[in-house]
Design a protein around this motif. Sequence first.
Motif, PDB file in Angstrom:
ATOM      1  N   GLY A   1       0.815  -1.148   0.080  1.00 15.86           N
ATOM      2  CA  GLY A   1       0.028   0.105  -0.015  1.00 15.86           C
ATOM      3  C   GLY A   1       0.817   1.103  -0.018  1.00 15.86           C
ATOM      4  N   ALA A   2       0.337   2.326  -0.377  1.00 16.02           N
ATOM      5  CA  ALA A   2       1.159   3.670  -0.559  1.00 16.02           C
ATOM      6  C   ALA A   2       0.246   4.753  -0.279  1.00 16.02           C
ATOM      7  CB  ALA A   2       1.792   3.642  -1.838  1.00 16.02           C
ATOM      8  N   VAL A   3       0.875   5.905   0.258  1.00 17.86           N
ATOM      9  CA  VAL A   3       0.170   7.014   0.348  1.00 17.86           C
ATOM     10  C   VAL A   3       0.821   8.055  -0.438  1.00 17.86           C
ATOM     11  CG1 VAL A   3       1.762   7.827   2.088  1.00 17.86           C
ATOM     12  CG2 VAL A   3      -0.557   8.906   2.040  1.00 17.86           C
ATOM     13  N   ILE A   4      -0.135   8.839  -1.291  1.00 21.53           N
ATOM     14  CA  ILE A   4       0.439   9.719  -2.233  1.00 21.53           C
ATOM     15  C   ILE A   4      -0.138  11.287  -2.237  1.00 21.53           C
ATOM     16  CG2 ILE A   4       0.477  10.172  -4.780  1.00 21.53           C
ATOM     17  CD1 ILE A   4      -0.529   7.280  -5.299  1.00 21.53           C
ATOM     18  N   VAL A   5       0.740  12.016  -2.023  1.00 21.78           N
ATOM     19  CA  VAL A   5       0.428  13.618  -1.960  1.00 21.78           C
ATOM     20  C   VAL A   5       0.356  14.361  -3.460  1.00 21.78           C
ATOM     21  CG1 VAL A   5       0.965  15.709  -0.775  1.00 21.78           C
ATOM     22  CG2 VAL A   5       1.380  13.620   0.347  1.00 21.78           C
ATOM     23  N   TRP A   6      -0.542  14.932  -3.830  1.00 25.04           N
ATOM     24  CA  TRP A   6      -0.672  15.391  -5.176  1.00 25.04           C
ATOM     25  C   TRP A   6      -1.516  16.782  -5.017  1.00 25.04           C
ATOM     26  CZ3 TRP A   6      -5.560  15.767  -7.485  1.00 25.04           C
ATOM     27  CH2 TRP A   6      -6.464  15.403  -6.813  1.00 25.04           C
ATOM     28  N   LYS A   7      -1.453  17.274  -6.004  1.00 21.72           N
ATOM     29  CA  LYS A   7      -2.312  18.741  -6.418  1.00 21.72           C
ATOM     30  C   LYS A   7      -2.337  18.817  -7.909  1.00 21.72           C
ATOM     31  CE  LYS A   7       1.597  22.113  -6.232  1.00 21.72           C
ATOM     32  NZ  LYS A   7       1.760  23.423  -5.565  1.00 21.72           N
ATOM     33  N   VAL A   8      -3.227  19.715  -8.291  1.00 21.42           N
ATOM     34  CA  VAL A   8      -3.482  19.984  -9.658  1.00 21.42           C
ATOM     35  C   VAL A   8      -2.533  20.935 -10.099  1.00 21.42           C
ATOM     36  CG1 VAL A   8      -5.317  20.951 -11.447  1.00 21.42           C
ATOM     37  CG2 VAL A   8      -6.115  19.382  -9.555  1.00 21.42           C
ATOM     38  N   GLY A   9      -1.676  20.724 -11.341  1.00 23.99           N
ATOM     39  CA  GLY A   9      -0.948  21.973 -11.461  1.00 23.99           C
ATOM     40  C   GLY A   9      -1.276  22.478 -12.913  1.00 23.99           C
ATOM     41  N   ASP A  10      -1.936  21.819 -13.614  1.00 23.62           N
ATOM     42  CA  ASP A  10      -2.345  22.371 -14.877  1.00 23.62           C
ATOM     43  C   ASP A  10      -4.127  22.316 -15.024  1.00 23.62           C
ATOM     44  OD1 ASP A  10      -3.101  22.763 -17.695  1.00 23.62           O
ATOM     45  OD2 ASP A  10      -1.223  22.585 -18.450  1.00 23.62           O
ATOM     46  N   THR A  11      -4.824  23.474 -14.691  1.00 28.87           N
ATOM     47  CA  THR A  11      -6.087  23.198 -14.500  1.00 28.87           C
ATOM     48  C   THR A  11      -7.060  22.893 -16.104  1.00 28.87           C
ATOM     49  OG1 THR A  11      -6.365  25.715 -14.945  1.00 28.87           O
ATOM     50  CG2 THR A  11      -6.272  24.829 -12.846  1.00 28.87           C
ATOM     51  N   TYR A  12      -6.350  23.192 -17.093  1.00 26.34           N
ATOM     52  CA  TYR A  12      -6.970  23.083 -18.382  1.00 26.34           C
ATOM     53  C   TYR A  12      -6.772  21.236 -18.651  1.00 26.34           C
ATOM     54  CZ  TYR A  12      -7.159  22.431 -23.373  1.00 26.34           C
ATOM     55  OH  TYR A  12      -7.843  22.061 -24.645  1.00 26.34           O
ATOM     56  N   LYS A  13      -5.753  20.654 -18.382  1.00 29.91           N
ATOM     57  CA  LYS A  13      -5.713  19.438 -18.371  1.00 29.91           C
ATOM     58  C   LYS A  13      -6.662  18.671 -17.507  1.00 29.91           C
ATOM     59  CE  LYS A  13      -0.852  19.183 -20.094  1.00 29.91           C
ATOM     60  NZ  LYS A  13       0.343  18.562 -19.985  1.00 29.91           N
ATOM     61  N   ALA A  14      -6.711  18.938 -16.253  1.00 35.14           N
ATOM     62  CA  ALA A  14      -7.644  18.395 -15.445  1.00 35.14           C
ATOM     63  C   ALA A  14      -8.773  18.678 -15.745  1.00 35.14           C
ATOM     64  CB  ALA A  14      -7.433  19.222 -14.033  1.00 35.14           C
ATOM     65  N   ALA A  15      -9.387  19.616 -16.297  1.00 37.64           N
ATOM     66  CA  ALA A  15     -10.806  19.940 -16.952  1.00 37.64           C
ATOM     67  C   ALA A  15     -11.320  19.191 -17.925  1.00 37.64           C
ATOM     68  CB  ALA A  15     -11.027  21.402 -16.647  1.00 37.64           C
ATOM     69  N   TYR A  16     -10.252  19.309 -19.011  1.00 40.62           N
ATOM     70  CA  TYR A  16     -10.712  18.968 -20.250  1.00 40.62           C
ATOM     71  C   TYR A  16      -9.731  17.732 -20.948  1.00 40.62           C
ATOM     72  CZ  TYR A  16     -12.834  23.757 -20.283  1.00 40.62           C
ATOM     73  OH  TYR A  16     -13.585  24.617 -19.854  1.00 40.62           O
ATOM     74  N   GLU A  17      -8.689  17.312 -20.360  1.00 40.22           N
ATOM     75  CA  GLU A  17      -8.085  16.202 -20.993  1.00 40.22           C
ATOM     76  C   GLU A  17      -8.605  14.761 -20.458  1.00 40.22           C
ATOM     77  OE1 GLU A  17      -6.035  16.193 -23.457  1.00 40.22           O
ATOM     78  OE2 GLU A  17      -5.655  18.499 -23.528  1.00 40.22           O
ATOM     79  N   VAL A  18      -9.036  14.862 -19.253  1.00 43.31           N
ATOM     80  CA  VAL A  18      -9.280  13.317 -18.644  1.00 43.31           C
ATOM     81  C   VAL A  18     -11.046  13.757 -18.218  1.00 43.31           C
ATOM     82  CG1 VAL A  18      -7.079  12.918 -18.041  1.00 43.31           C
ATOM     83  CG2 VAL A  18      -8.462  13.913 -16.373  1.00 43.31           C
ATOM     84  N   GLU A  19     -11.435  12.529 -18.032  1.00 46.05           N
ATOM     85  CA  GLU A  19     -12.938  12.629 -17.397  1.00 46.05           C
ATOM     86  C   GLU A  19     -12.934  12.263 -15.809  1.00 46.05           C
ATOM     87  OE1 GLU A  19     -17.227  12.951 -17.625  1.00 46.05           O
ATOM     88  OE2 GLU A  19     -15.695  12.943 -19.344  1.00 46.05           O
ATOM     89  N   ARG A  20     -13.392  13.347 -15.259  1.00 44.03           N
ATOM     90  CA  ARG A  20     -13.178  13.035 -13.600  1.00 44.03           C
ATOM     91  C   ARG A  20     -11.888  12.929 -13.318  1.00 44.03           C
ATOM     92  NH1 ARG A  20     -17.861  10.403 -15.071  1.00 44.03           N
ATOM     93  NH2 ARG A  20     -16.736   8.527 -14.704  1.00 44.03           N
ATOM     94  N   TYR A  21     -11.124  13.979 -13.022  1.00 42.20           N
ATOM     95  CA  TYR A  21      -9.490  13.892 -12.816  1.00 42.20           C
ATOM     96  C   TYR A  21      -9.432  13.074 -11.327  1.00 42.20           C
ATOM     97  CZ  TYR A  21      -9.803  18.042  -9.865  1.00 42.20           C
ATOM     98  OH  TYR A  21     -10.316  18.888  -8.981  1.00 42.20           O
ATOM     99  N   MET A  22     -10.281  13.221 -10.590  1.00 42.87           N
ATOM    100  CA  MET A  22     -10.095  12.863  -9.153  1.00 42.87           C
ATOM    101  C   MET A  22     -10.139  11.157  -9.320  1.00 42.87           C
ATOM    102  SD  MET A  22     -11.777  15.228  -6.253  1.00 42.87           S
ATOM    103  CE  MET A  22     -10.826  14.416  -5.122  1.00 42.87           C
ATOM    104  N   ASP A  23     -10.901  10.485 -10.149  1.00 45.80           N
ATOM    105  CA  ASP A  23     -11.046   9.212 -10.639  1.00 45.80           C
ATOM    106  C   ASP A  23      -9.770   8.672 -11.007  1.00 45.80           C
ATOM    107  OD1 ASP A  23     -13.333   8.991  -9.103  1.00 45.80           O
ATOM    108  OD2 ASP A  23     -14.703   9.178 -10.905  1.00 45.80           O
TER     109      ASP A  23
END
Length: 288
Positions: A119-141
């Motif tokens: 098992g692992a723990v990962i610390v992340w954040k959104v760096g590029d809002t355009y890619k998060a919004a339009y490049e993938v479907e539901r970026y959190m999933d």
Amino acid sequence: MEKILKPMSGYLTLVICLILFIASVYLFITGVDTNITFLIISTLCFLIACFFIKGLMIIQPNHSRVLNFFGKYVGTVKDNGLFFINPLYSSQKISLRSENLQGQTLKVNDKMGNPIEIGAVIVWKVGDTYKAAYEVERYMDYVKMQSEAAVRHLAVSFPYDNLEDEHADITLRDGGEQVNKILEQELSERLAPAGIVIQEARITHLAYASEIAGAMLQRQQATAIVAARTKIVEGAVGMVDLALKKLSQENIVELDDERKAAMVSNLMVVLCGEKAATPILNAGTLYN
């Protein structure tokens, strides 16, 4: 490509909207029984105020809004405060805060085919809002699924330890920071299409699966015992060799080959035995 917008402040628009609402209420009350024109103007003031209010938006610290105009990306607002934008813009809220992903404990096979739990723990954040919004479907999933895939790939790429693969440069158990860096690099590559920045990734759980844990523990104990015995034998041989050389150099006693063999046997038993030696007094000779 992400584009940063700097919209105008929304405080002036808020004041105008309040004035229009007050004017609308006043004109409605004044003209309800006397003048239809006042009612029409009151309605217009109310509609204009509602239209302007739709363009007001509040952005909290470490949040952003991705703006879209009839299917076309306009830009991203990352400043904090009250702003006024085109009321016809549609907006999507995206948090810029760091988030923790505590992945579930996965049961996979390591490089040698042994079932393990990881098992692992990962610390992340959104760096590029355009890619998060339009490049993938539901970026959190997307983050959750790709993180699980990366941990699985890490597990099958290296052995759990070097008991079966003695020539392994990196193992999951002893890799430490090197294993974590490999996981971070793979996560960064997998999540780059979604504009995600990996800040830290660490293995938090690592163990043999329950069905083989007992057998592997016995194997580790046996390996440790063999290693300890090897050190004991190496030390005993050195002590016996030293004893024979000292006896020969000091001319304390002359030993033939048979006596040397008997002495070596006795010393090895004493030095390598688990229990304390019991001395036996020999009143005769070696040959009687």
